[in-house]
Write a protein that holds these residues in place. Structure first.
Motif, PDB file in Angstrom:
ATOM      1  N   ARG A 519     -16.031  30.241  10.799  1.00  0.00           N
ATOM      2  CA  ARG A 519     -15.439  29.684  12.015  1.00  0.00           C
ATOM      3  C   ARG A 519     -16.439  28.910  12.868  1.00  0.00           C
ATOM      4  O   ARG A 519     -16.087  28.182  13.794  1.00  0.00           O
ATOM      5  N   PHE A 522     -16.107  25.049  13.729  1.00  0.00           N
ATOM      6  CA  PHE A 522     -15.159  24.671  14.790  1.00  0.00           C
ATOM      7  C   PHE A 522     -15.724  25.069  16.153  1.00  0.00           C
ATOM      8  O   PHE A 522     -15.798  24.256  17.075  1.00  0.00           O
ATOM      9  N   CYS A 523     -16.117  26.350  16.268  1.00  0.00           N
ATOM     10  CA  CYS A 523     -16.534  26.834  17.585  1.00  0.00           C
ATOM     11  C   CYS A 523     -17.814  26.166  18.069  1.00  0.00           C
ATOM     12  O   CYS A 523     -18.003  25.970  19.260  1.00  0.00           O
ATOM     13  N   CYS A 527     -14.654  22.559  19.155  1.00  0.00           N
ATOM     14  CA  CYS A 527     -13.777  23.095  20.201  1.00  0.00           C
ATOM     15  C   CYS A 527     -14.147  22.439  21.539  1.00  0.00           C
ATOM     16  O   CYS A 527     -15.267  22.616  22.032  1.00  0.00           O
ATOM     17  N   PHE A 529     -13.339  23.080  24.639  1.00  0.00           N
ATOM     18  CA  PHE A 529     -13.731  23.986  25.722  1.00  0.00           C
ATOM     19  C   PHE A 529     -15.087  24.625  25.408  1.00  0.00           C
ATOM     20  O   PHE A 529     -15.935  24.788  26.286  1.00  0.00           O
ATOM     21  N   GLY A 530     -15.284  24.962  24.139  1.00  0.00           N
ATOM     22  CA  GLY A 530     -16.570  25.527  23.728  1.00  0.00           C
ATOM     23  C   GLY A 530     -17.684  24.518  23.992  1.00  0.00           C
ATOM     24  O   GLY A 530     -18.752  24.871  24.514  1.00  0.00           O
ATOM     25  N   GLN A 533     -18.484  24.238  27.694  1.00  0.00           N
ATOM     26  CA  GLN A 533     -19.320  25.354  28.145  1.00  0.00           C
ATOM     27  C   GLN A 533     -20.771  25.117  27.753  1.00  0.00           C
ATOM     28  O   GLN A 533     -21.694  25.310  28.547  1.00  0.00           O
ATOM     29  N   PHE A 589      -7.736  26.574  27.969  1.00  0.00           N
ATOM     30  CA  PHE A 589      -7.724  25.252  27.325  1.00  0.00           C
ATOM     31  C   PHE A 589      -6.737  24.288  27.982  1.00  0.00           C
ATOM     32  O   PHE A 589      -7.034  23.117  28.196  1.00  0.00           O
ATOM     33  N   TYR A 621     -16.899  33.412  27.625  1.00  0.00           N
ATOM     34  CA  TYR A 621     -15.496  33.391  27.204  1.00  0.00           C
ATOM     35  C   TYR A 621     -15.404  33.461  25.678  1.00  0.00           C
ATOM     36  O   TYR A 621     -14.601  34.229  25.134  1.00  0.00           O
ATOM     37  N   CYS A 622     -16.209  32.663  24.987  1.00  0.00           N
ATOM     38  CA  CYS A 622     -16.141  32.635  23.513  1.00  0.00           C
ATOM     39  C   CYS A 622     -16.501  33.996  22.923  1.00  0.00           C
ATOM     40  O   CYS A 622     -15.885  34.465  21.981  1.00  0.00           O
ATOM     41  N   CYS A 626     -12.041  34.992  23.818  1.00  0.00           N
ATOM     42  CA  CYS A 626     -11.232  33.963  23.144  1.00  0.00           C
ATOM     43  C   CYS A 626     -10.416  34.508  21.953  1.00  0.00           C
ATOM     44  O   CYS A 626     -10.972  34.846  20.897  1.00  0.00           O
ATOM     45  N   LEU A 628      -8.478  32.754  20.097  1.00  0.00           N
ATOM     46  CA  LEU A 628      -8.523  31.776  18.999  1.00  0.00           C
ATOM     47  C   LEU A 628      -9.764  32.014  18.151  1.00  0.00           C
ATOM     48  O   LEU A 628      -9.702  32.021  16.913  1.00  0.00           O
ATOM     49  N   GLY A 629     -10.886  32.224  18.844  1.00  0.00           N
ATOM     50  CA  GLY A 629     -12.126  32.519  18.118  1.00  0.00           C
ATOM     51  C   GLY A 629     -11.939  33.744  17.232  1.00  0.00           C
ATOM     52  O   GLY A 629     -12.374  33.772  16.082  1.00  0.00           O
ATOM     53  N   HIS A 678     -21.888  30.450  15.857  1.00  0.00           N
ATOM     54  CA  HIS A 678     -21.283  29.165  16.208  1.00  0.00           C
ATOM     55  C   HIS A 678     -21.972  27.999  15.500  1.00  0.00           C
ATOM     56  O   HIS A 678     -21.798  26.860  15.886  1.00  0.00           O
TER      57      HIS A 678
HETATM   58  S1  SF4 Z   1     -14.647  31.005  20.825  1.00  0.00           S
HETATM   59 FE1  SF4 Z   1     -12.799  29.988  21.588  1.00  0.00          FE
HETATM   60  S2  SF4 Z   1     -13.458  28.691  23.276  1.00  0.00           S
HETATM   61 FE2  SF4 Z   1     -15.249  29.344  22.172  1.00  0.00          FE
HETATM   62  S3  SF4 Z   1     -15.660  27.689  20.846  1.00  0.00           S
HETATM   63 FE3  SF4 Z   1     -14.464  29.163  19.667  1.00  0.00          FE
HETATM   64  S4  SF4 Z   1     -12.353  28.589  19.983  1.00  0.00           S
HETATM   65 FE4  SF4 Z   1     -13.539  27.475  21.486  1.00  0.00          FE
END
Ligand code: SF4
Ligand code: SF4
Length: 727
Positions: A519, A522-523, A527, A529-530, A533, A589, A621-622, A626, A628-629, A678
């Motif tokens: 993952r 993407f993160c 992403c 929002f990621g 941040q 988001f 937050y991540c 999160c 989604l994460g 990440h």
């Molecule tokens: S954890 Fe959530 S906010 Fe953070 S980068 Fe991954 S999907 Fe985006």
């Protein structure tokens, strides 16, 4: 289901009956509901003199609008006809007012859930867009933006809301056409006409009846009484004109039809003289159709004697009906094709030029079988015989590139139209993903050049926030995960996912990247929002703002929180996606990316608070919240490769990477947790840095000592305390 399960128990039977009655009552109330104040207001704008509006009628809930006894038009809601999901994943509902000739008199958006319209685009823009449909006939093709189809009506898109208005267009035009056909205002029309073909009038080949039937020049319809009876089963006319059981397999009609205009067909069947006579009767663009038959049923009937129109046969091409009047009919008594059987009923019918029949395109010959159900009432069933002239008889004019493009464009499905409209965004996003794959494959090369990698990373993250997030609105959300899962549990439709090309590409890439890298790609890179941040935290570090980290034991336990949130949301989604969507606002988001912070203050405060905390501790937050994460971390277990390099000294005793990893994804024992990583590559930069990575520093020192020492080349012993000091 409820009624059925109650019926299985004695006690439940009464409850089921009550429930059924309630359902019926509700349905009746809904069906008979008066138009809302808004609907009435629109009707009054279009028909100020209207005196009554009926209850919704028929399968599409159409209301008839009257002035006294006079019918003025119709009104209906598109949601009763089509429920195509728009950008939000939910259908919009428009009120459409139709004139008696099938013209759209008013289109008004009654309800929508399109978030996009909140982004600085006033609601009025959507109403202005809908108002553009006034005066357009339902048979017209309406294209958003530009088109090569000169016959189409074009309407400008609302910039920033392309998907929304394209779905609105599709829904309004399709629903209006469906309703207009149902009301008998227009004929069904399903095909786009291309240039009509012409017949090779100078080509003739002698042929007998068998050859003409065999090569498709002449087509046959053979019906038994049984087939006709079966067609009326379940209708009022079932059993009317029924024949004895013993006659059911007898021939009801044995009919043949052909386009006699083609010399090979006409001359062989009619003979030279009769063919010339018939051709002399035809004007430009007209065709002579032969119909001959045996059997119990007369295709001519006697209706044409009284009404002047043949009411048992007609042709249908491109949805247009071609009917025949008595003046279009010629008797046929002599036929000349060798082997042609005798027919007791024969006729030639002229297709007049007004119908613009295309001999190169298929048409249906329709035989209408009528049964009397009352003194004045009758029912008919249509039996169709498809007819298409063999290709050798036809000359098809080549289509220009523009015509070909117009036809191709007209036949594109909605999702493809959206892809064309968004081709710029699609192109840039695809190019950016190719660049990202390049970065990932060159990670070792870049990790050895920290300055270059840092610049590339900051540039890419800025692109992710500005282009993918704020411009192309490509922020994927946990709600998409639920929608995807649910569509697999129910009826999966590709169109639902293809309608938004940016999201489709993002999800496809995420799926592939999880399999290959986990993952983290993407993160760490895609992403919005990621990325936002990370950029904010980067700026904070540049400003020397003190950073805080939680102790490992607390941090590790807090990881679980996001999985609990994910499970909770998933459980809610099983009951209702809409409820899960509301609770999914735990994701900032929509506020921070999709709506550009232009929302109610509570949402904005939440998103800003997360970003402010992130100034002091990267990606809180991540790491802990999160969902989604968390959802992406689960399939990360399936990833095929481990791309991040480790040394045997990582963890024991060295903790440098673990301390530096800004999402604390490295366990104290040196293992990288792929569920939390990440893929920022910071640890890889350290891995290759012989001024920082302790084993490399030790090696370097050893090399330097070796160079400096007079007994170069002999093995050196480095005290363990030196290694510990540098970690
Ligand atoms: S954890 Fe959530 S906010 Fe953070 S980068 Fe991954 S999907 Fe985006
Ligand atoms: S520093 Fe290494 S382990 Fe930590 S997030 Fe970046 S790539 Fe993953």
């Amino acid at each position: 289901m409820f009624v059925l399960s109650c019926m299985r128990t004695q006690g439940g039977r009464g409850l089921a009956v009550l429930y059924g009655v309630l359902l019926l009552l509700c349905a009746t109330l809904v069906q008979a509901a008066p138009p809302s104040a808004l609907e009435q207001e629109r009707i009054a704008v279009v028909f100020p003199a209207a005196t009554s509006v009926s209850d919704p009628q028929g399968q599409y809930g159409v209301r008839a609008i009257h002035q006294g006894e006079e019918l003025l038009g119709y009104s209906f809601e598109t949601i009763s006809v089509l429920t195509t999901p728009a950008y939000s994943g939910k259908p919009m509902n428009m009120q459409v007012i139709l004139g008696l000739d099938g013209t759209l008199l008013d289109v008004y958006v009654l309800w929508h859930d399109e978030p996009i319209l909140l982004i600085g685009i006033p609601e009025q823009k959507l109403h202005d867009f809908a108002a553009e449909y006034q005066g357009i006939h339902v048979d017209k093709r309406v294209v958003i933006g530009r088109t090569k189809d000169e016959s189409a009506v074009t309407i400008d898109a609302v910039s920033g809301a392309t998907v929304t208005v394209m779905v609105l267009n599709e829904v309004v035009m399709n629903a209006a056409h469906t309703v207009a056909v149902e009301l008998g205002l227009v004929e069904p029309s399903v095909q786009i006409k291309s240039k009509p073909a012409t017949i090779h009038m100078d080509q003739f080949t002698p042929a007998d009846w068998t050859t003409l039937v065999g090569d498709g020049s002449v087509r046959r319809m053979l019906l038994s009484f049984r087939q006709v009876d079966e067609a009326f089963v379940g209708t009022e006319a079932e059993g009317v004109d029924a024949v004895a059981e013993s006659r059911l397999d007898d021939t009801f009609i044995d009919l043949y039809t052909a386009d006699l205009t083609v010399p090979t067909i006409g001359r062989n069947i009619l003979g030279e003289r009769q063919y010339e006579q018939i051709m002399g009767e035809l004007g430009e663009g007209e065709h002579a159709i032969m119909v001959v038959a045996n059997g119990a049923y007369s295709f001519k009937g006697s209706g044409y004697v009284r009404g002047g129109i043949f009411d048992r046969i007609q042709l249908r091409q491109f949805g247009d009906i071609i009917s025949f009047r008595d003046l279009d009919h010629f008797r046929l008594s002599d036929t000349y094709a060798a082997g042609m059987p005798d027919f007791h009923e024969m006729g030639i019918f002229i297709v007049r030029s007004q119908y613009e029949m295309d001999p190169g395109s298929p048409f249906d010959f329709e035989l209408l079988v009528r049964r009397q159900t009352g003194p004045l009432d009758s029912m008919f069933v249509s039996f169709d015989l498809a007819y298409q002239l063999p290709e050798s008889y036809i000359n098809r004019p080549p289509l220009t590139k523009a015509e070909l493009a117009a036809i191709a464009e007209a036949n594109r499905p909605l999702w493809l139209q959206v892809w064309y409209q968004k081709s710029f965004q699609v192109g840039v996003l695809l190019a950016a993903l190719v660049v990202l794959v390049g970065i990932l494959f060159m990670q070792d090369f870049l990790a050895r050049r920290p300055g270059l990698l840092h610049k590339i990373r900051i540039g890419y993250l800025s692109f992710t926030v500005l282009f993918i997030g704020w411009y192309a609105l490509g922020q994927i959300s946990v709600v998409n995960v639920f929608a995807f899962t649910h569509s697999f549990m129910g009826e999966f439709k590709w169109d639902t996912f293809l309608i938004d090309p940016i999201m489709f590409i993002m999800w496809s890439f995420v799926a592939i990247s999880i399999l290959l890298w986990g993952r983290g790609v993407f993160c760490g890179w895609l992403c919005p929002f990621g990325a936002l941040q990370e950029l904010i935290n980067e700026a904070a570090r540049k400003l020397k703002i003190k950073q805080y980290e939680l102790p490992w034991a607390v941090h590790e336990r807090l990881w679980a929180l996001k999985y609990i949130i994910l499970l909770g949301l998933f459980a809610l989604s099983l009951d209702s996606i809409a409820t899960a969507e509301k609770f999914a606002e735990i994701e900032p988001f929509k506020t921070a990316i999709t709506l550009h912070f232009m929302r109610e203050w509570g949402f904005v405060l939440y998103a800003v608070a997360l970003l402010v905390i992130n100034i002091f501790t990267r990606k809180v937050y991540c790491r802990y919240i999160c969902p989604l994460g968390a959802a992406l971390a689960i399939p990360t277990k399936l990833r095929l490769f481990d791309w991040l390099k480790r040394r045997k000294e990582c963890g024991t005793p060295c903790q440098l990477c673990a301390v530096e990893c800004e999402v604390q994804a490295i366990h104290p024992d040196g293992r990288i947790d792929p569920n939390e990583c990440h893929h920022c590559l910071d640890c890889q930069v350290t891995y290759y840095n012989d001024d920082r990575c302790p084993p490399l520093v030790a090696k370097k020192k050893r090399r330097e000592r070796t160079k400096a020492a007079p007994d170069a080349g002999k093995p050196q012993i480095i005290p363990a305390v030196e290694l510990d000091a540098s970690t």
